[in-house]
Design an enzyme around this catalytic site. Structure first.
Site, mmCIF file in Angstrom:
data_model
loop_
_atom_site.group_PDB
_atom_site.id
_atom_site.type_symbol
_atom_site.label_atom_id
_atom_site.label_comp_id
_atom_site.label_asym_id
_atom_site.label_seq_id
_atom_site.Cartn_x
_atom_site.Cartn_y
_atom_site.Cartn_z
ATOM 1 N N HIS A 81 0.824 -1.211 0.000
ATOM 2 C CA HIS A 81 0.000 0.000 0.000
ATOM 3 C C HIS A 81 0.862 1.266 0.000
ATOM 4 C CE1 HIS A 81 -3.153 2.845 1.045
ATOM 5 N NE2 HIS A 81 -4.045 1.886 0.894
ATOM 6 N N GLY A 162 4.595 22.287 10.527
ATOM 7 C CA GLY A 162 5.829 21.554 10.810
ATOM 8 C C GLY A 162 6.945 21.846 9.827
ATOM 9 N N HIS A 167 10.092 13.897 8.782
ATOM 10 C CA HIS A 167 10.602 13.319 10.022
ATOM 11 C C HIS A 167 11.424 12.097 9.603
ATOM 12 C CE1 HIS A 167 10.582 10.842 13.642
ATOM 13 N NE2 HIS A 167 10.217 11.882 14.346
ATOM 14 N N PRO A 168 12.655 11.932 10.169
ATOM 15 C CA PRO A 168 13.543 10.883 9.672
ATOM 16 C C PRO A 168 12.914 9.495 9.609
ATOM 17 C CG PRO A 168 14.401 11.919 11.698
ATOM 18 C CD PRO A 168 13.265 12.746 11.219
ATOM 19 N N ALA A 170 9.393 8.846 10.713
ATOM 20 C CA ALA A 170 7.923 8.861 10.617
ATOM 21 C C ALA A 170 7.410 9.582 9.373
ATOM 22 C CB ALA A 170 7.328 9.504 11.868
ATOM 23 N N GLY A 171 8.291 10.165 8.565
ATOM 24 C CA GLY A 171 7.880 10.811 7.319
ATOM 25 C C GLY A 171 6.974 12.015 7.549
#
Lengths: 300, 300
Positions: A81, A162, A167-168, A170-171
């Protein structure tokens, strides 16, 4: 009390301990009901369905980030997915006693807090998006996590909240508001797939049909019949009875009749009530005449 | 959680302080929602509508007796509405997550406790009555308070609970279980009262129509139209859509059409859902597919 439905899609469908910890965190929030959750190993993705008023739902989403951000690392995540974040998509859906505008405000409020507390960039989508080019989930997710850093640096893809970089681990997250989706199928008294496909084409938005209908024709081989399979994305603006009556007329044109219809999963009572109002020609009907609604709204 | 509706009819519609004290007592019971109450001075009678699970509803009915028995004296009570008790009638109605059998048990349980705690004789009626001659409220109430002593002494009228003589000031109570009653009107595109009366006669039980339909034809003079006014006393066994379709066909026979229908007061969502199921030909529909029902039944 308002009822808002929230259906977070999380990029973990294989490690039961992680999924269970998230479910437990959601259940632990007072005023929130976890109605359902299901995981798909090949997609490596889980979908949670919960409901409650704005405050409790916000608390539940933040509790979910607390558990999911440290536990899920998209750098090593694989699955069929498409996804761009550990917490990939978070839609807020107005069910009862709440407006779409209020759900849009909730999406913005939660999005801002997710960005500030967890350092995860957030894109608003659907009704919460101010930019037509960023309304559609597929457009925002195109490129997925692997292409996210480049996409976020490119013109027009600065996040709504943001940092302008992923985020390294968590994307990023896509958070927004939409109407409830109704999965509705109509089975025809025939094995002629061409008829199901022609009817689906006649009613779906993409080929000139109703604005809030997605549809395709399928064969139900085991039963020797065909099905018009639909997603109704706004039952207020494109009501079920209008879609049903149109399918009925189109079927007659091919000498075919409707065998039955089926609702897959959950449906808001308002969607059923509007069909009853239409066919019974009920005038001046108010939602609070439904005893169960009155029960929830009464504060005597 | 089950939802049981209870609609006590109390023989006081003039003294606001007495009515308010009863309403306050009902509101004070945790787990009970007082949905509505209305008083009629000429009837000298008040109707309270409340809902909740069996335990809280029982507690509320007993709290009502605590207030009403000392406050209402039928020896000096006058009013147009027939009555045989200070607390005249107490029906329990299954709305959701509860069977009729459970409401019958609740009626017997409450009836026995009312008799033992307050010395008020109790007759069970409708579904709770074991005696066909004592099912119908009008039959039990015939003779009213003034004729009650003689009636209770006569053959076949020993009460189901309590003394075989009236409570001196509170008379007796009729307690039982019944299906929710739906007040449903269909307005016709004509001023021909004879047509409304013929259609009412065709559909009502008393003249050969549907078992759970009471109906009469009326003129709406101000609008220049006529109305078939109905009470549907069991929407499961005589569903709304069947009544509507029959009225529609009968109207056509007189060259008349349905202008609109109207629901007066409250209706259980199941009654509306069954119409949606019928007209949309929905197969295998389950009540817990309605999101709001799922919300009430989910204990995750």
């Amino acid at each position: 009390m308002a009822i808002i439905e929230c259906i977070p899609n999380v990029s973990e469908g294989r490690r039961a301990d992680v999924v269970d910890a998230i479910a437990a965190a959601l259940r632990a929030v007072p005023g929130v009901r976890l109605l359902d959750h299901s995981s798909d190993a090949s997609h490596n993705r889980s979908v949670f369905t919960m409901a409650g008023d704005a405050g409790p739902i916000k608390a539940a989403v933040l509790a979910m980030y607390e558990r999911a951000v440290p536990a899920i690392d998209l750098r090593t995540h694989t699955g069929e997915h498409p996804r761009l974040g550990a917490i990939d998509v978070v839609p807020f859906v107005p069910i009862e006693g709440v407006t779409m505008a209020a759900c849009v405000e909730l999406a913005k409020d939660v999005g801002a807090e997710v960005a500030s507390r967890f350092g995860v960039p957030v894109y608003l989508y659907e009704e919460a998006s101010a930019d037509p080019a960023r309304r559609n989930l597929e457009d925002i997710r195109r490129g997925e996590f692997e292409g996210l850093a480049a996409k976020m640096a490119s013109k027009g893809w600065t996040p709504d909240y943001g940092p302008a970089a992923p985020h390294p681990s968590a994307g990023a997250s896509v958070i927004g508001a939409r109407m409830p989706l109704i999965a509705y199928n109509i089975n025809l008294n025939t094995d002629r797939l061409d008829v199901a496909k022609k009817i689906a084409a006649a009613i779906r938005h993409s080929s000139g049909g109703f604005r809030y209908v997605k549809a395709a024709g399928f064969e139900l081989k085991d039963r020797g019949i065909v099905q018009v399979s639909m997603n109704l994305t706004n039952y207020e603006k494109t009501p079920m009875f209008r879609v049903f009556e149109t399918v009925k007329r189109e079927a007659e044109r091919y000498g075919v009749s409707i065998l039955e219809s089926e609702i897959v999963g959950l449906i808001p009572s308002a969607a059923l009530n509007s069909a009853a109002e239409y066919y019974l020609q009920i005038a001046g009907f108010k939602a609070d005449q439904v005893l169960e609604n009155k029960l929830r709204t009464s504060h005597d």
